[in-house]
Design a protein around this motif. Structure first.
Motif, mmCIF file in Angstrom:
data_model
loop_
_atom_site.group_PDB
_atom_site.id
_atom_site.type_symbol
_atom_site.label_atom_id
_atom_site.label_comp_id
_atom_site.label_asym_id
_atom_site.label_seq_id
_atom_site.Cartn_x
_atom_site.Cartn_y
_atom_site.Cartn_z
ATOM 1 N N VAL A 30 -73.568 -55.036 160.891
ATOM 2 C CA VAL A 30 -72.738 -55.001 159.660
ATOM 3 C C VAL A 30 -74.066 -54.711 158.397
ATOM 4 C CG1 VAL A 30 -71.568 -55.984 157.392
ATOM 5 C CG2 VAL A 30 -71.345 -57.309 159.676
ATOM 6 N N THR A 31 -73.583 -53.131 158.203
ATOM 7 C CA THR A 31 -74.268 -52.514 157.560
ATOM 8 C C THR A 31 -74.284 -52.571 156.151
ATOM 9 O OG1 THR A 31 -74.256 -51.276 159.076
ATOM 10 C CG2 THR A 31 -74.864 -50.332 157.098
ATOM 11 N N VAL A 32 -75.223 -52.908 155.158
ATOM 12 C CA VAL A 32 -74.374 -52.945 153.544
ATOM 13 C C VAL A 32 -75.377 -51.904 153.464
ATOM 14 C CG1 VAL A 32 -77.148 -53.490 153.094
ATOM 15 C CG2 VAL A 32 -74.625 -54.693 151.522
ATOM 16 N N SER A 33 -74.546 -51.173 152.020
ATOM 17 C CA SER A 33 -73.988 -50.148 151.163
ATOM 18 C C SER A 33 -75.237 -49.875 149.988
ATOM 19 C CB SER A 33 -73.132 -49.181 150.656
ATOM 20 O OG SER A 33 -72.092 -50.213 149.522
ATOM 21 N N ALA A 34 -76.280 -49.184 148.892
ATOM 22 C CA ALA A 34 -76.245 -48.964 147.772
ATOM 23 C C ALA A 34 -74.631 -49.546 146.989
ATOM 24 C CB ALA A 34 -76.608 -48.123 146.996
ATOM 25 N N GLU A 35 -73.928 -49.390 147.180
ATOM 26 C CA GLU A 35 -72.972 -49.400 146.323
ATOM 27 C C GLU A 35 -72.133 -50.703 146.534
ATOM 28 O OE1 GLU A 35 -72.559 -47.089 148.318
ATOM 29 O OE2 GLU A 35 -73.473 -45.565 147.406
ATOM 30 N N GLU A 36 -72.342 -51.202 148.050
ATOM 31 C CA GLU A 36 -71.355 -52.510 147.948
ATOM 32 C C GLU A 36 -72.605 -53.324 147.195
ATOM 33 O OE1 GLU A 36 -69.376 -52.191 152.227
ATOM 34 O OE2 GLU A 36 -71.770 -52.366 152.109
ATOM 35 N N ILE A 37 -73.825 -53.403 147.133
ATOM 36 C CA ILE A 37 -74.826 -54.452 146.653
ATOM 37 C C ILE A 37 -74.605 -54.275 145.114
ATOM 38 C CG2 ILE A 37 -77.288 -54.238 145.931
ATOM 39 C CD1 ILE A 37 -77.683 -53.666 148.920
ATOM 40 N N ILE A 38 -74.358 -53.293 144.756
ATOM 41 C CA ILE A 38 -74.089 -53.239 143.078
ATOM 42 C C ILE A 38 -72.984 -54.021 142.585
ATOM 43 C CG2 ILE A 38 -73.720 -51.672 141.353
ATOM 44 C CD1 ILE A 38 -75.966 -49.509 142.730
ATOM 45 N N ASP A 39 -71.490 -53.326 143.613
ATOM 46 C CA ASP A 39 -71.347 -54.366 143.250
ATOM 47 C C ASP A 39 -71.129 -56.063 143.527
ATOM 48 O OD1 ASP A 39 -69.452 -51.958 142.734
ATOM 49 O OD2 ASP A 39 -68.358 -51.683 144.671
ATOM 50 N N PHE A 40 -70.941 -56.438 144.873
ATOM 51 C CA PHE A 40 -71.278 -57.810 144.428
ATOM 52 C C PHE A 40 -72.615 -58.346 143.241
ATOM 53 C CE2 PHE A 40 -73.293 -61.679 145.889
ATOM 54 C CZ PHE A 40 -72.171 -62.728 146.392
ATOM 55 N N ALA A 41 -73.437 -57.600 143.115
ATOM 56 C CA ALA A 41 -73.866 -58.228 141.339
ATOM 57 C C ALA A 41 -73.486 -57.671 140.149
ATOM 58 C CB ALA A 41 -75.731 -57.134 141.684
ATOM 59 N N ARG A 42 -72.535 -57.037 140.172
ATOM 60 C CA ARG A 42 -71.721 -56.540 139.195
ATOM 61 C C ARG A 42 -71.219 -57.975 139.139
ATOM 62 N NH1 ARG A 42 -70.457 -50.843 139.814
ATOM 63 N NH2 ARG A 42 -72.050 -49.856 138.593
ATOM 64 N N GLN A 43 -70.366 -58.372 140.217
ATOM 65 C CA GLN A 43 -69.206 -59.688 140.266
ATOM 66 C C GLN A 43 -70.150 -61.183 139.963
ATOM 67 O OE1 GLN A 43 -65.592 -59.247 142.893
ATOM 68 N NE2 GLN A 43 -66.874 -57.644 143.004
ATOM 69 N N TYR A 44 -71.463 -61.379 141.088
ATOM 70 C CA TYR A 44 -71.742 -62.623 141.083
ATOM 71 C C TYR A 44 -73.405 -63.294 141.018
ATOM 72 C CZ TYR A 44 -67.468 -62.885 143.484
ATOM 73 O OH TYR A 44 -66.124 -62.436 143.845
ATOM 74 N N ASP A 45 -73.766 -61.974 140.362
ATOM 75 C CA ASP A 45 -75.185 -62.042 140.799
ATOM 76 C C ASP A 45 -75.948 -60.838 139.779
ATOM 77 O OD1 ASP A 45 -78.255 -62.852 140.685
ATOM 78 O OD2 ASP A 45 -78.484 -62.625 142.888
ATOM 79 N N PRO A 46 -75.530 -60.436 137.654
ATOM 80 C CA PRO A 46 -75.450 -59.480 137.513
ATOM 81 C C PRO A 46 -76.689 -59.383 136.648
ATOM 82 C CG PRO A 46 -74.960 -60.428 136.259
ATOM 83 C CD PRO A 46 -74.715 -61.877 137.420
ATOM 84 N N GLN A 47 -78.844 -59.181 138.184
ATOM 85 C CA GLN A 47 -79.480 -59.341 137.482
ATOM 86 C C GLN A 47 -80.424 -58.103 138.113
ATOM 87 O OE1 GLN A 47 -82.624 -62.675 138.630
ATOM 88 N NE2 GLN A 47 -80.406 -63.437 140.013
ATOM 89 N N PRO A 48 -80.759 -56.769 136.876
ATOM 90 C CA PRO A 48 -81.120 -56.229 136.825
ATOM 91 C C PRO A 48 -81.869 -55.179 138.611
ATOM 92 C CG PRO A 48 -82.273 -56.572 134.423
ATOM 93 C CD PRO A 48 -81.856 -57.444 136.343
ATOM 94 N N PHE A 49 -82.512 -55.966 139.534
ATOM 95 C CA PHE A 49 -82.919 -55.705 140.919
ATOM 96 C C PHE A 49 -81.999 -55.378 141.500
ATOM 97 C CE2 PHE A 49 -83.840 -59.757 139.524
ATOM 98 C CZ PHE A 49 -84.030 -60.267 140.735
ATOM 99 N N HIS A 50 -80.585 -56.162 141.200
ATOM 100 C CA HIS A 50 -79.199 -55.810 142.459
ATOM 101 C C HIS A 50 -78.293 -55.110 141.731
ATOM 102 C CE1 HIS A 50 -81.090 -59.444 144.102
ATOM 103 N NE2 HIS A 50 -79.821 -60.828 142.973
ATOM 104 N N LEU A 51 -78.987 -54.688 140.777
ATOM 105 C CA LEU A 51 -77.401 -53.538 139.701
ATOM 106 C C LEU A 51 -77.989 -52.191 139.855
ATOM 107 C CD1 LEU A 51 -76.655 -56.032 137.235
ATOM 108 C CD2 LEU A 51 -74.901 -55.225 138.709
#
Length: 162
Positions: A30-51
């Protein structure tokens, strides 16, 4: 996460009797993209190093990194694929979760599951538990997450001669 929806699988049933220490299951990648990392973080873990990559470069991670919970969710998808034959699904009874290395944009993850221990229940003869180690690995083979968990697994139903 590329790949879209997980297709329904018609896997052969896996019962407690089929699990022996040392048996392995795999899934991915499974490959993860920057967009997916940011989208997940916005919803569930909104810390700067994830956003934000610029903010993340100033952090100990040194760049954008997926939330550990995102890694856990990606891993769960692969666990369901690898153990599709468990008749009760994936029913866990607690475990030890470790995030050992950041997941970065573009990382391709795969899963290795190893059965460590199998214990039939003494009080409920229709089931038992299996202790399994789930290792989520990046393309370089480095562990990014290790989750050791005890699963509840049904025993093979008895068949009566007809």
């Amino acid at each position: 996460m590329s790949g879209g929806a997980v297709p329904a699988q018609q896997a052969a049933p896996i019962y407690l009797e089929d699990l022996i220490p040392g048996r392995r299951f795999t899934a991915g990648p499974v490959t993860v993209s920057a967009e997916e990392i940011i989208d997940f973080a916005r919803q569930y873990d909104p810390q700067p190093f994830h956003l934000d990559d610029a903010a993340a470069k100033q952090h100990i991670f040194g760049g954008l990194a997926a939330s550990g919970w995102h890694t856990a969710a990606l891993t769960m998808r692969m666990v369901v694929q690898a153990l599709a034959g468990l008749p009760w699904g994936i029913v866990g009874g607690g475990g030890d979760l470790q995030w050992t290395k950041p997941v970065r944009p573009g990382n391709s993850l795969r899963l290795e599951i190893e059965v460590l221990e199998v214990t039939p229940s003494r009080s409920k003869p229709d089931r038992g538990t299996a202790l399994v180690r789930n290792r989520t690995l990046n393309a370089a083979g480095e562990e990014v997450q290790v989750f050791t968990v005890r699963l509840m697994v049904p025993r093979r139903p008895e068949t009566t001669p007809g």
